[in-house]
Design a protein around this motif. Structure first.
Motif, PDB file in Angstrom:
ATOM      1  N   HIS A 171      -5.353   3.910   6.160  1.00 33.28           N
ATOM      2  CA  HIS A 171      -4.713   2.696   6.680  1.00 33.28           C
ATOM      3  C   HIS A 171      -3.306   3.012   7.178  1.00 33.28           C
ATOM      4  CE1 HIS A 171      -3.201  -1.386   7.066  1.00 33.28           C
ATOM      5  NE2 HIS A 171      -2.168  -0.983   6.351  1.00 33.28           N
ATOM      6  N   LEU A 172      -2.526   3.712   6.366  1.00 35.27           N
ATOM      7  CA  LEU A 172      -1.151   4.019   6.765  1.00 35.27           C
ATOM      8  C   LEU A 172      -1.114   4.991   7.939  1.00 35.27           C
ATOM      9  CD1 LEU A 172       0.634   4.243   3.316  1.00 35.27           C
ATOM     10  CD2 LEU A 172       0.727   2.380   4.985  1.00 35.27           C
ATOM     11  N   ILE A 209       0.842  -1.201   0.000  1.00 36.21           N
ATOM     12  CA  ILE A 209       0.000   0.000   0.000  1.00 36.21           C
ATOM     13  C   ILE A 209       0.875   1.247   0.000  1.00 36.21           C
ATOM     14  CG2 ILE A 209      -1.604   1.377   1.410  1.00 36.21           C
ATOM     15  CD1 ILE A 209      -2.922  -1.299   2.218  1.00 36.21           C
ATOM     16  N   ARG A 210       1.907   1.262   0.846  1.00 38.76           N
ATOM     17  CA  ARG A 210       2.784   2.427   0.952  1.00 38.76           C
ATOM     18  C   ARG A 210       3.470   2.738  -0.370  1.00 38.76           C
ATOM     19  NH1 ARG A 210       7.249   1.088   4.440  1.00 38.76           N
ATOM     20  NH2 ARG A 210       8.669   1.530   2.751  1.00 38.76           N
ATOM     21  N   LEU A 211       3.973   1.716  -1.049  1.00 37.76           N
ATOM     22  CA  LEU A 211       4.677   1.936  -2.315  1.00 37.76           C
ATOM     23  C   LEU A 211       3.739   2.408  -3.420  1.00 37.76           C
ATOM     24  CD1 LEU A 211       7.132  -1.103  -2.305  1.00 37.76           C
ATOM     25  CD2 LEU A 211       7.640   1.294  -1.743  1.00 37.76           C
ATOM     26  N   SER A 233       3.659   1.800   8.804  1.00 36.66           N
ATOM     27  CA  SER A 233       4.295   0.797   7.954  1.00 36.66           C
ATOM     28  C   SER A 233       5.780   0.796   8.279  1.00 36.66           C
ATOM     29  CB  SER A 233       4.067   1.135   6.478  1.00 36.66           C
ATOM     30  OG  SER A 233       4.754   0.222   5.644  1.00 36.66           O
ATOM     31  N   GLN A 234       6.224  -0.259   8.940  1.00 35.67           N
ATOM     32  CA  GLN A 234       7.604  -0.309   9.413  1.00 35.67           C
ATOM     33  C   GLN A 234       8.551  -1.071   8.498  1.00 35.67           C
ATOM     34  OE1 GLN A 234       7.937  -1.545  13.491  1.00 35.67           O
ATOM     35  NE2 GLN A 234       6.058  -0.493  14.049  1.00 35.67           N
ATOM     36  N   PHE A 235       8.039  -2.039   7.760  1.00 36.90           N
ATOM     37  CA  PHE A 235       8.914  -2.896   6.960  1.00 36.90           C
ATOM     38  C   PHE A 235       9.537  -2.096   5.822  1.00 36.90           C
ATOM     39  CE2 PHE A 235       9.353  -6.305   3.612  1.00 36.90           C
ATOM     40  CZ  PHE A 235      10.506  -6.831   4.146  1.00 36.90           C
ATOM     41  N   LEU A 236      10.852  -2.154   5.721  1.00 35.97           N
ATOM     42  CA  LEU A 236      11.630  -1.416   4.728  1.00 35.97           C
ATOM     43  C   LEU A 236      11.345   0.084   4.774  1.00 35.97           C
ATOM     44  CD1 LEU A 236      11.466  -3.824   1.637  1.00 35.97           C
ATOM     45  CD2 LEU A 236      13.266  -3.630   3.370  1.00 35.97           C
ATOM     46  N   ALA A 237      11.124   0.590   5.974  1.00 36.97           N
ATOM     47  CA  ALA A 237      10.841   2.010   6.173  1.00 36.97           C
ATOM     48  C   ALA A 237      12.025   2.667   6.879  1.00 36.97           C
ATOM     49  CB  ALA A 237       9.580   2.185   7.004  1.00 36.97           C
TER      50      ALA A 237
END
Length: 140
Positions: free
Chosen positions: A109-110, A12-14, A115-119
């Motif tokens: 949502h974010l 979602i973040r990307l 969102s911690q993964f790869l952040a």
């Protein structure tokens, strides 16, 4: 950190970051004066075009990198609500504001979950779990 949840949030973040980055870039590259004129035609002060285009462009980069994710997501919600209520509401849902609603849902949502993964937030602020590892939650 729940592995599937974090991978989903990363996706979602990307996607959200790339979408806003492209839209912000298009506003600047297409001539910000055109966007200023469009805002003026809607009764929105033209200077707001600079603010919106900057939020979209810089915010898109920040979201992709995972920096200030919750803050930028809140700004994205505000921008999209502004777009709906000033320009798209009268067009209806289909062909009008359905895309904006999807972007609001992703941003919300974010904002709520982060969102911690790869952040990079996790690296910069030295969070307990590293940004580059996914560990399964152990069942008790």
């Amino acid at each position: 950190m729940n592995k599937n949840f974090e991978i989903g949030s990363l996706i979602i973040r990307l996607v959200l970051g790339f979408t806003f980055l492209v839209h912000g870039f298009q506003k600047w590259q297409g001539g910000i004066e055109n966007t200023v004129g469009f805002f003026d035609s809607l009764g929105i002060p033209g200077f707001m075009a600079y603010i919106v285009a900057t939020i979209e462009l810089v915010g898109g980069v920040l979201i992709i990198l995972g920096l200030a994710t919750r803050v930028v997501s809140a700004l994205f919600v505000a921008v999209m609500l502004g777009a709906i209520f000033t320009a798209k509401l009268k067009s209806g849902f289909v062909g009008g504001f359905e895309f904006d609603i999807a972007l609001i849902a992703m941003s919300a949502h974010l904002f709520l979950a982060g969102s911690q993964f790869l952040a990079l937030d996790a690296v910069v602020f030295k969070k307990k779990e590293t940004a580059f590892s996914l560990q399964e939650e152990s069942s008790k």
